[in-house]
Structure formats: C-alpha cells, structure tokens
Design a protein around this motif. Structure first.
Motif, PDB file in Angstrom:
ATOM      1  N   GLY A   9       0.804  -1.220   0.000  1.00  0.00           N
ATOM      2  CA  GLY A   9       0.000   0.000   0.000  1.00  0.00           C
ATOM      3  C   GLY A   9       0.830   1.259   0.000  1.00  0.00           C
ATOM      4  N   LYS A  10       0.382   2.253   0.780  1.00  0.00           N
ATOM      5  CA  LYS A  10       1.021   3.566   0.776  1.00  0.00           C
ATOM      6  C   LYS A  10       2.429   3.537   1.364  1.00  0.00           C
ATOM      7  N   SER A  15       6.328   2.116  -4.814  1.00  0.00           N
ATOM      8  CA  SER A  15       5.075   2.169  -5.570  1.00  0.00           C
ATOM      9  C   SER A  15       4.906   3.460  -6.365  1.00  0.00           C
ATOM     10  N   THR A 189       0.462  -2.368 -11.185  1.00  0.00           N
ATOM     11  CA  THR A 189       0.352  -0.930 -10.904  1.00  0.00           C
ATOM     12  C   THR A 189      -0.387  -0.656  -9.599  1.00  0.00           C
ATOM     13  N   SER A 190      -0.987  -1.699  -9.028  1.00  0.00           N
ATOM     14  CA  SER A 190      -1.690  -1.535  -7.753  1.00  0.00           C
ATOM     15  C   SER A 190      -1.590  -2.829  -6.958  1.00  0.00           C
ATOM     16  N   GLY A 191      -1.959  -2.753  -5.697  1.00  0.00           N
ATOM     17  CA  GLY A 191      -1.898  -3.938  -4.847  1.00  0.00           C
ATOM     18  C   GLY A 191      -0.557  -4.080  -4.155  1.00  0.00           C
ATOM     19  N   ALA A 194       2.655  -3.771  -6.320  1.00  0.00           N
ATOM     20  CA  ALA A 194       2.767  -2.598  -7.190  1.00  0.00           C
ATOM     21  C   ALA A 194       4.215  -2.123  -7.285  1.00  0.00           C
TER      22      ALA A 194
END
Length: 331
Positions: A9-10, A15, A189-191, A194
C-alpha cells in the motif's frame, strides 16, 4: 510471493518512485539473465518466474523428456499471445492441439476430401431452396469478418483457463527472455506487488538471489490404537515448496519413518497444468541426461524423477501415502 503485506500500500517506497522501480527492474533483469544462462549451461535444472498475472516454468534440456530448453506459461490471455507473436516468439498450445487430435481421431472413416465435398454439397442445398423462394439475396452468407470474430471469441473464451497454457521451446525461450525483460505489463500498478518485478524461484543460487525460509510448524498428538495410544507427528510447511524439495522430503520421511507416512499437498492451481506431457520429438537416454545434468544441484534420484515424462496431465498430486515402503497417491 512478492511484497510483504506489512509493506504493502502507501508504505511501499517503490510504488510511486519511478527511479527506484527502474533500478529494481534493472537488477531483476540481471538476475533473470543470470538464471537463464545457468539453465542453458545445465547448472540449473529449472526455475519459475512468478508475475501477478501468470507463472512461467523454465526447464533445462533433459527434463520432462525434452531434449531442448522449454518454458510453460499459465494462464495466458489472447493479448499476451498476440504480443508474443508480434515479437516473433514461436509457441504452441499443447492442450488445444491435443484436443484437436482427439476430435480428428474420433471422426468416422470418411476421408477429408469426401467430408469437404459433403460439406460443400450441404451448403449448396441449404441455399438452393432459398433461391426457389426468391429470398436468397436477403440471407447473408458468413463472411470473413464474422468467421474471424467467432474464432477470436473462442480464443478469448479459453483465456485464464488451463487450456490457455503456452509452450515455448528451444531458442524461442531466449526470445521470450528478452520479451519479458522489456514487457512493461509484467509489473503490477496496484496492490501489494505494485512496482515490484516478478519473483524468481530457483533450486540453486543465482546472481542477486536471497534464501528465504519457509514457515514450518510441528504438532505431536496422541491417537488411539489397538494397544492403547500412540504418538502421531505432523509437520506443516507453508510456502512455495518446489518439486525437488517435495521429492527430497519424501526420501527423508521414507528413511526416518520406516517406510510409512502420508502427506497432503495444496497446489497453486494455475500451475497444476505444468504437469502436462509436452510433445517430445526424441526420447533421451537416461544415462546421458544424468551425465549432462550432473552439476545442476539435484540429488540423482530427484533428477531421475524430474527427467521422466509427466503423467499427471492438468491435475496435480493431492495426497501421497507410503505404507511398507510402497507409494500410493491421488491427484
């Protein structure tokens, strides 16, 4: 396989950092190339490339009955297959070809020319009665576009299914290597994954590799027997247990448990299709395989097992049991 959930995540530093992603991808490309070269020189028996969309199994020449390097990709999509075609990678769809041969074999003894003649005759008859009614102009025959659309629909329908498994052989595996290194869609690109390159799993060390420990948990329970209670031991291993490791564990249990044990196996389903029997052009001599792959890092008995032609098809081992040194298994 991939990023730790705690770092997902963040909080993932890579990422949103393109420069860091480029560095990671550059290092990954070096590791991937190093591993392929080890495979080519038969110092590595096999390895996996695990992306967030599909998994690739590279095998050295001599394994699974093949005399050349092979790569199995599963699952695939029409988009991926088209991209590979555009890069000049020759590949086959073993299960689709196999099904086609079965259908061909199950046909009647009519010859191809006779079948074609009957098909043409039926088509002419189907339109002749329309001509008699005077409505033939209002009925459209299937055109090239509609035939193509039907074909594309069939290709899309097998996407993400076991039947979509792709087989690449020989020098085309090197072209596949370059294709994967330059393929931007390999990176999520996500998850949790990423920005991370695909994971490389290998039974031997390679450039940039790290050794990861699998989680193991042992339990000791007492079970009722004829003469009272007896101790029963279980070992639970969580993580990617590779084929050579499974064979090594069974050999260890065979000797340590006096030829009696059982094991339950849970397969990553998209990779079960890797057990199919790929087309073999030439059966290699067992001694030759052992001699050429002597330095690949596998136990001779394990090498003997992995060099045999697979027999499980699209299924995988679910349960293995040994009693009095005799194996029984279910798929």
């Amino acid at each position: 396989i991939g990023a730790d959930r705690k770092m997902a995540g963040k909080q993932s530093p890579w990422s949103a950092d393109e420069a860091l992603q480029d560095i990671l991808m550059s290092d990954w490309s070096v590791s991937f190339t190093s591993l392929y070269n080890l495979l080519k020189t038969k110092l590595c028996p096999y390895f996996y490339v695990c992306t967030y969309q599909f998994t690739i199994l590279f095998r050295a020449a001599g394994l699974a009955g093949n005399d050349v390097i092979t790569a199995l990709i599963s699952p695939t999509t029409r988009g991926l297959r088209e991209a590979m075609k555009n890069e000049g990678i020759e590949f086959s769809l073993p299960l689709i070809k196999e099904n086609g041969q079965e259908k061909k074999a199950s046909r009647t003894s009519l010859g191809h020319e006779e079948e074609q003649a009957m098909s043409d005759e039926d088509e002419e008859e189907s339109f002749s009665w329309l001509e008699e009614m005077g409505v033939q102009d209002k009925i459209k025959k299937p055109d090239i576009l509609s035939i193509r659309l039907r074909k594309e629909k069939h290709e899309v329908q097998m996407d993400h299914r076991p039947e979509s498994v792709v087989l690449v052989k020989g020098m085309n595996t090197f072209t596949l290597l370059n294709f994967l290194i330059n393929c931007k869609s390999l990176i999520a690109t996500s998850g949790p994954q990423a920005g991370l390159p695909p994971t490389l799993l290998s039974p031997i060390a390679f450039r940039g590799a790290t050794m990861q420990m699998l989680k193991a948990r042992s339990v000791n329970v007492k079970t009722q027997a004829l003469s009272g209670y007896k101790d029963q031991f279980s070992l639970e291993i969580t993580g990617p247990v590779m084929p050579h490791s499974l064979h090594s564990v069974t050999m260890l249990l065979k000797s340590s448990q006096s030829g009696s044990f059982s094991a339950g196996l849970y397969t990553h389903e998209p990779t079960a299709v890797f057990n199919i029997c790929p087309p073999v052009t030439e059966v290699q001599d067992k001694e030759t395989v052992h001699e050429e792959l002597a330095n690949c890092g596998l136990h001779p008995k394990t090498l003997d097992q992995l060099s045999q032609t697979p027999v499980l098809g699209k299924s995988s081992l679910r349960h293995v049991k040994m009693s009095d040194y005799i194996y029984n298994w279910r798929s």
